[in-house]
Design a protein around this motif. Structure first.
Motif, short mmCIF file in Angstrom:
data_model
loop_
_atom_site.label_atom_id
_atom_site.label_comp_id
_atom_site.label_asym_id
_atom_site.label_seq_id
_atom_site.Cartn_x
_atom_site.Cartn_y
_atom_site.Cartn_z
N ALA A 230 101.50 -74.91 3.34
CA ALA A 230 101.56 -73.49 3.69
C ALA A 230 102.73 -72.81 2.99
O ALA A 230 102.60 -71.70 2.45
N PHE A 231 103.88 -73.48 2.96
CA PHE A 231 105.06 -72.91 2.31
C PHE A 231 104.84 -72.78 0.81
O PHE A 231 105.17 -71.75 0.20
N THR A 232 104.26 -73.81 0.21
CA THR A 232 103.98 -73.77 -1.23
C THR A 232 103.02 -72.63 -1.57
O THR A 232 103.22 -71.89 -2.54
N SER A 233 101.98 -72.47 -0.76
CA SER A 233 101.02 -71.38 -1.00
C SER A 233 101.67 -70.02 -0.81
O SER A 233 101.43 -69.09 -1.59
N HIS A 234 102.49 -69.91 0.21
CA HIS A 234 103.18 -68.65 0.51
C HIS A 234 104.08 -68.22 -0.65
O HIS A 234 104.01 -67.09 -1.13
N VAL A 235 104.90 -69.16 -1.11
CA VAL A 235 105.82 -68.86 -2.22
C VAL A 235 105.05 -68.58 -3.51
O VAL A 235 105.41 -67.67 -4.26
N SER A 236 104.00 -69.34 -3.75
CA SER A 236 103.20 -69.15 -4.97
C SER A 236 102.56 -67.77 -4.99
O SER A 236 102.54 -67.08 -6.02
N TYR A 237 102.02 -67.35 -3.86
CA TYR A 237 101.38 -66.04 -3.80
C TYR A 237 102.40 -64.93 -4.06
O TYR A 237 102.14 -64.01 -4.86
N LEU A 238 103.56 -65.01 -3.39
CA LEU A 238 104.57 -63.97 -3.56
C LEU A 238 105.16 -63.97 -4.97
O LEU A 238 105.60 -62.93 -5.47
N THR A 239 105.17 -65.13 -5.62
CA THR A 239 105.77 -65.24 -6.94
C THR A 239 104.80 -64.88 -8.06
O THR A 239 105.15 -64.13 -8.98
N PHE A 240 103.57 -65.39 -7.97
CA PHE A 240 102.64 -65.26 -9.10
C PHE A 240 101.53 -64.23 -8.89
O PHE A 240 100.89 -63.83 -9.87
N VAL A 241 101.30 -63.82 -7.65
CA VAL A 241 100.22 -62.86 -7.39
C VAL A 241 100.81 -61.49 -7.09
O VAL A 241 100.64 -60.54 -7.86
N SER A 242 101.51 -61.36 -5.98
CA SER A 242 102.08 -60.07 -5.60
C SER A 242 103.20 -60.28 -4.59
O SER A 242 103.00 -60.99 -3.59
N PHE A 243 104.34 -59.69 -4.85
CA PHE A 243 105.42 -59.77 -3.87
C PHE A 243 105.18 -58.67 -2.84
O PHE A 243 105.74 -57.59 -2.90
N ASP A 244 104.33 -59.00 -1.90
CA ASP A 244 103.84 -58.06 -0.90
C ASP A 244 104.72 -58.14 0.35
O ASP A 244 104.68 -59.13 1.09
N TYR A 245 105.49 -57.10 0.60
CA TYR A 245 106.41 -57.10 1.73
C TYR A 245 105.66 -57.11 3.06
O TYR A 245 106.09 -57.75 4.03
N GLY A 246 104.55 -56.38 3.12
CA GLY A 246 103.77 -56.36 4.34
C GLY A 246 103.19 -57.72 4.66
O GLY A 246 103.21 -58.17 5.82
N TYR A 247 102.65 -58.40 3.63
CA TYR A 247 102.12 -59.74 3.84
C TYR A 247 103.21 -60.70 4.30
O TYR A 247 103.01 -61.51 5.22
N ASN A 248 104.37 -60.64 3.65
CA ASN A 248 105.47 -61.53 4.01
C ASN A 248 105.88 -61.31 5.47
O ASN A 248 106.11 -62.27 6.21
N MET A 249 105.95 -60.06 5.88
CA MET A 249 106.30 -59.74 7.26
C MET A 249 105.25 -60.29 8.22
O MET A 249 105.58 -60.89 9.24
N ALA A 250 103.98 -60.11 7.89
CA ALA A 250 102.90 -60.58 8.75
C ALA A 250 102.90 -62.10 8.87
O ALA A 250 102.72 -62.66 9.96
N ALA A 251 103.10 -62.79 7.74
CA ALA A 251 103.10 -64.25 7.74
C ALA A 251 104.23 -64.80 8.60
O ALA A 251 104.03 -65.70 9.44
N ASN A 252 105.44 -64.26 8.41
CA ASN A 252 106.58 -64.75 9.17
C ASN A 252 106.45 -64.41 10.66
O ASN A 252 106.83 -65.21 11.52
N ALA A 253 105.92 -63.22 10.95
CA ALA A 253 105.73 -62.83 12.35
C ALA A 253 104.72 -63.74 13.03
O ALA A 253 104.91 -64.14 14.19
N THR A 254 103.67 -64.11 12.33
CA THR A 254 102.64 -64.96 12.91
C THR A 254 103.19 -66.34 13.25
O THR A 254 102.98 -66.86 14.36
N ILE A 255 103.92 -66.94 12.31
CA ILE A 255 104.52 -68.25 12.55
C ILE A 255 105.54 -68.15 13.68
O ILE A 255 105.64 -69.04 14.54
#
Length: 344
Positions: A230-255
């Motif tokens: 999950a961490f690898t996928s999370h970092v890969s998405y933010l690094t290579f796809v889109s550094f999406d602040y809303g997604y990052n907030m949602a992911a961290n809030a969910t965990i």
């Protein structure tokens, strides 16, 4: 900072059904909703979109950041500014930011943000002095209590190495938080976000090991592998796809909500058998409740103290109660193991 461990329950406790957690779940969902509503993109803000700001920066860079003027700037720049990466262009942006703020205030408008952040008065090389200090204090508190934990708990305690590893992950996150608030760059921002996510995910692993892994090691191993993926996928998405602040907030809030519910239900089940259970409950509620301070999002007082800094400052005392809980629980587990009682 996540929560920590748990003691064993007797056979009567384990046989009883799980208590209703409906109220807790509703509260958790409300927190997630608020956090998602507060998540905003920060690629551009009102202040840095203003033509007066953009023209000011362009003119300043053209005048001061080439040729002899640039060499003069570099020769007179304080060493600590150069070491932390402040450039002539950065200085132009800083000066033009305050010129724009002055115009807004003169016209009676509310203070704008610049590049996704409020205007802060720079202190030496510290871009956000209050947040940098708060992050440093959190790191020092974590280090102090880790040392106390290691001096109070024998290595034979079942959770000793898991807790030590969690503390190191947390210390790394507070280090990068301090660096990021000192100097906001592409690298320091990514490291701050990624290391914070690592703490949240490791807190889930810590929770799993304490509540399930001591009895079923295979479960914690499987969860550990899933969390790494999950961490690898999370970092890969933010690094290579889109550094999406809303997604990052949602992911961290969910965990975070998973962590909250897991520990609160454990506390409820063990409230009659573990005299220190309340420490775990208070810590987990405080950590998630204090995070809501970020929703205040007000212009910094005295151009230094904003909601983010207040949030970080408010979590400093929580480390002391958190590690007090870890010490009590680790000693409880060690004593339980020595007496040959089955761990739960």
């Amino acid at each position: 900072m996540p929560l920590r461990s748990l003691p064993r329950a007797n056979s009567t406790t384990m046989a009883s059904p799980l208590p209703p957690c409906t109220a807790v779940i509703y509260s958790a969902l409300a927190i997630v909703a608020l956090l998602l509503l507060s998540a905003t993109a920060v690629n551009a803000s009102q202040g840095d979109k203003e033509p007066v700001y953009q023209d000011c920066v362009t003119q300043c860079v053209r005048t001061n950041c080439t040729g002899a003027r640039l060499r003069g700037f570099q020769s007179t720049q304080a060493p600590y500014m150069a070491l932390t990466g402040w450039t002539c262009r950065d200085d132009c942006r800083y000066q033009c930011m305050w010129q724009t703020v002055g115009l807004y205030q003169a016209e009676g408008y509310s203070i704008p943000q610049f590049h996704g952040k409020w205007p802060f008065a720079r202190f030496l090389c510290f871009e956000e002095p209050a947040s940098a200090l708060a992050s440093l204090l959190n790191g020092l508190a974590c280090l102090l209590m880790l040392l106390r934990y290691r001096s109070s708990v024998p290595r034979q305690s079942p959770m000793y190495y898991t807790i030590t590893a969690f503390s190191l992950v947390s210390l790394n996150a507070w280090f990068w938080s301090t660096v990021f608030h000192t100097r906001d760059t592409y690298l320091t921002e990514k490291m701050d976000y990624f290391c914070a996510s690592a703490v949240i995910l490791y807190s889930i692993y810590l929770c799993c090991v304490r509540t399930l892994g001591l009895k079923r090691p295979g479960v914690s191993s499987m969860v550990g592998v899933l969390l790494i993926l999950a961490f690898t996928s999370h970092v890969s998405y933010l690094t290579f796809v889109s550094f999406d602040y809303g997604y990052n907030m949602a992911a961290n809030a969910t965990i975070g909500i998973v962590n909250l519910l897991w520990w609160l239900c454990w506390c409820w089940q063990n409230r009659r058998t573990l005299p220190y259970w309340w420490k775990c409950g208070v810590v987990v509620v405080l950590l998630h409740g204090l995070a809501l301070l970020e929703l205040l999002d007000f212009p910094p007082l005295f151009w230094v103290l904003d909601a983010h800094a207040v949030w970080h400052l408010s979590t400093v005392p929580v480390h002391f109660l958190f590690y007090s809980f870890l010490i009590d629980d680790s000693l409880h587990l060690l004593n339980t193991e020595k007496t040959g009682v089955k761990l739960e």
